[in-house]
Design an enzyme around this catalytic site. Structure first.
Site, mmCIF file in Angstrom:
data_model
loop_
_atom_site.group_PDB
_atom_site.id
_atom_site.type_symbol
_atom_site.label_atom_id
_atom_site.label_comp_id
_atom_site.label_asym_id
_atom_site.label_seq_id
_atom_site.Cartn_x
_atom_site.Cartn_y
_atom_site.Cartn_z
ATOM 1 N N LYS A 57 -100.980 -43.592 -15.488
ATOM 2 C CA LYS A 57 -101.928 -44.185 -16.426
ATOM 3 C C LYS A 57 -103.363 -43.766 -16.090
ATOM 4 O O LYS A 57 -104.164 -43.471 -16.983
ATOM 5 C CB LYS A 57 -101.786 -45.713 -16.416
ATOM 6 C CG LYS A 57 -100.478 -46.194 -17.059
ATOM 7 C CD LYS A 57 -100.202 -47.671 -16.808
ATOM 8 C CE LYS A 57 -98.821 -48.063 -17.337
ATOM 9 N NZ LYS A 57 -98.408 -49.432 -16.933
ATOM 10 N N GLN A 101 -100.486 -54.103 -13.124
ATOM 11 C CA GLN A 101 -99.150 -53.508 -13.104
ATOM 12 C C GLN A 101 -98.133 -54.571 -12.674
ATOM 13 O O GLN A 101 -98.330 -55.243 -11.672
ATOM 14 C CB GLN A 101 -99.123 -52.323 -12.120
ATOM 15 C CG GLN A 101 -97.799 -51.581 -12.089
ATOM 16 C CD GLN A 101 -97.480 -50.887 -13.419
ATOM 17 O OE1 GLN A 101 -98.354 -50.322 -14.062
ATOM 18 N NE2 GLN A 101 -96.227 -50.978 -13.835
ATOM 19 N N ASP A 124 -103.758 -54.505 -22.333
ATOM 20 C CA ASP A 124 -102.310 -54.348 -22.182
ATOM 21 C C ASP A 124 -101.547 -55.434 -22.972
ATOM 22 O O ASP A 124 -100.321 -55.425 -23.034
ATOM 23 C CB ASP A 124 -101.960 -54.440 -20.684
ATOM 24 C CG ASP A 124 -100.632 -53.770 -20.344
ATOM 25 O OD1 ASP A 124 -100.194 -52.867 -21.093
ATOM 26 O OD2 ASP A 124 -100.032 -54.139 -19.309
#
Lengths: 288, 288
Positions: A57, A101, A124
């Site tokens: 990412k 994450q 996200d």
């Protein structure tokens, strides 16, 4: 051997276009404000897969002109430490988007950590605010994979209003928001899951089928309504989806490959939302 | 003329028991803290139906030992005034729950007003936080009507896991949260709505049918799977539900009457959640 008749939904190509547009927008923001969009990535521990995902990412961010700021916490980090870290990033005007994450490890309250992300930086789409915004059709960031799925369906001209969409899976960041987004687009939506009594009967009725359950090749061509649109959001070891591609492609009208379908769209939506967040926070309205 | 064979789900009786338990708990809280639970009701304008609803809720509060604090704003109140009013109630330690009577009028941003309710005082379950909590199965307040529907199903021993529940309607405080709660109880859930292509086909597959759409007698007995459990959450002029009771009762195994089904449970859940909120805020843990 069945002949593939379905047209492929090419997530790689669509992601490339989406990322290219995000790069243009990032350049515009940087030129007009002197500040590059910035995504903060937060990683707890050293799980190899998570390390790889975050690196991937971050690399993509740099290719697009998004600055990435990485915060690595030790496996021993507590919920309070993680919440504090994310809270500081939420308050930092130099950070425009935050990605935690996951999974973060069983000793941490993941929900508390997610909720420390300010809604305007939740690129996200993992907070309760973002979930409700998807449910209510309000402005906000979408969960990236569900958002990518909708993008793919739109790019291939799939009509959703009035059609029956069946979502297999009900996780908080994949199945559930995907169903809410489809419902917001006027599809009739059925959620199936591990407790569903007669899964094949439900699958056979799907005009649009989204597999988001993480069980390799759970769904076979014989399960499908002929001409169905099949989106495989499953991720299983060995790059295997939730759908048996060969048999499904012989019966579907449109299908996503694995890899190269939903996967690339997830990161594309992340980058796009990060740039969008930066534009808003830096006061650079999107041009038409 | 069809003979009713369905057993009635008696919301009036269950509400009476629920309210009685809430009254006991309110008395315990008052006795132990010297402070009675307090629900603030907020009304904008003078719509006769809204005035009646609020009065009814306040009367019920008093019967149960919940203090009610009423704030009436003029029809001309702005979003900012309403948000400020609700924000002040959110910050007021003497107020334990907040109910904003809706609709609030077209000139007001209803969502902004709802979001001014602190999550721990959202006893009507209308905030984005509460919606997401229902979606994720997290602790929080449920929307009162959906919560009441689940209570009814539980009280009558309706098995939900693995069964197919069809929810007709997708409003933010009724259809959508009802589906999420059913999904959280491991039902397979289908959302139908005004754009659904073949509603009768979906209705015919429902083990549990929740009508929450506000269209009088939309659902007839002939639509039902024999033995279905039918919950009518519709509210239409003249005390008519979304389900044609006589024909449906001849085919269902369990059915809610209108009135006397879902309606009484809505206010019962409101009172129960208000007392629960007060107990938490006043530090009186629930006894087993």
């Amino acid at each position: 051997m069945p002949q593939p008749t379905a047209r492929l939904m090419d997530g790689t190509a669509l992601a490339r276009r989406t990322i290219s547009a995000a790069a243009d927008r990032a350049a515009e923001i940087t030129r007009r404000t002197g500040t590059a969009p910035c995504l903060a990535t937060v990683l707890v521990g050293e799980d190899p897969a998570s390390v790889t995902y975050v690196r991937m990412k971050r690399n993509r961010c740099e290719q697009v002109g998004i600055r990435s700021l990485h915060v690595a916490l030790p496996t021993t980090a507590s919920t309070a430490e993680l919440v504090d870290t994310i809270g500081a990033l939420s308050a930092d005007p130099a950070v425009h988007g935050i990605l935690l994450q996951h999974p973060v490890g069983p000793h941490i309250d993941e929900r508390a950590a997610f909720e420390a992300i300010a809604p305007e930086k939740d690129v996200d789409g993992v907070t309760m605010h973002s979930f409700a915004a998807m449910g209510f059709g309000l402005p906000g960031f979408v969960s990236c994979t569900p958002g990518g799925i909708l993008r793919l369906l739109d790019a291939y001209g799939v009509e959703l209003a009035g059609r029956h969409a069946v979502v297999v899976g009900r996780s908080p960041i994949l199945g559930k928001p995907t169903g809410l987004l489809l419902l917001g687009r006027d599809a009739t939506v059925t959620y199936c899951h591990s407790r569903t009594a007669d899964l094949p009967a439900h699958l056979a009725r799907a005009d649009v089928l989204v597999a988001a359950v993480g069980r390799p090749r759970l769904i076979l061509g014989e399960h499908l309504k002929p001409g169905a649109v099949v989106v495989d959001a499953g991720y299983n070891p060995g790059n295997v989806g939730d759908v048996d591609f060969d048999s499904a492609a012989a019966r579907a009208s449109l299908i996503t490959p694995v890899p190269g379908g939903v996967g690339p769209m997830t990161i594309a939506v992340l980058l796009e939302q990060t740039v969008h967040a930066a534009g808003r926070q830096l006061g650079v309205p999107a041009t038409a």
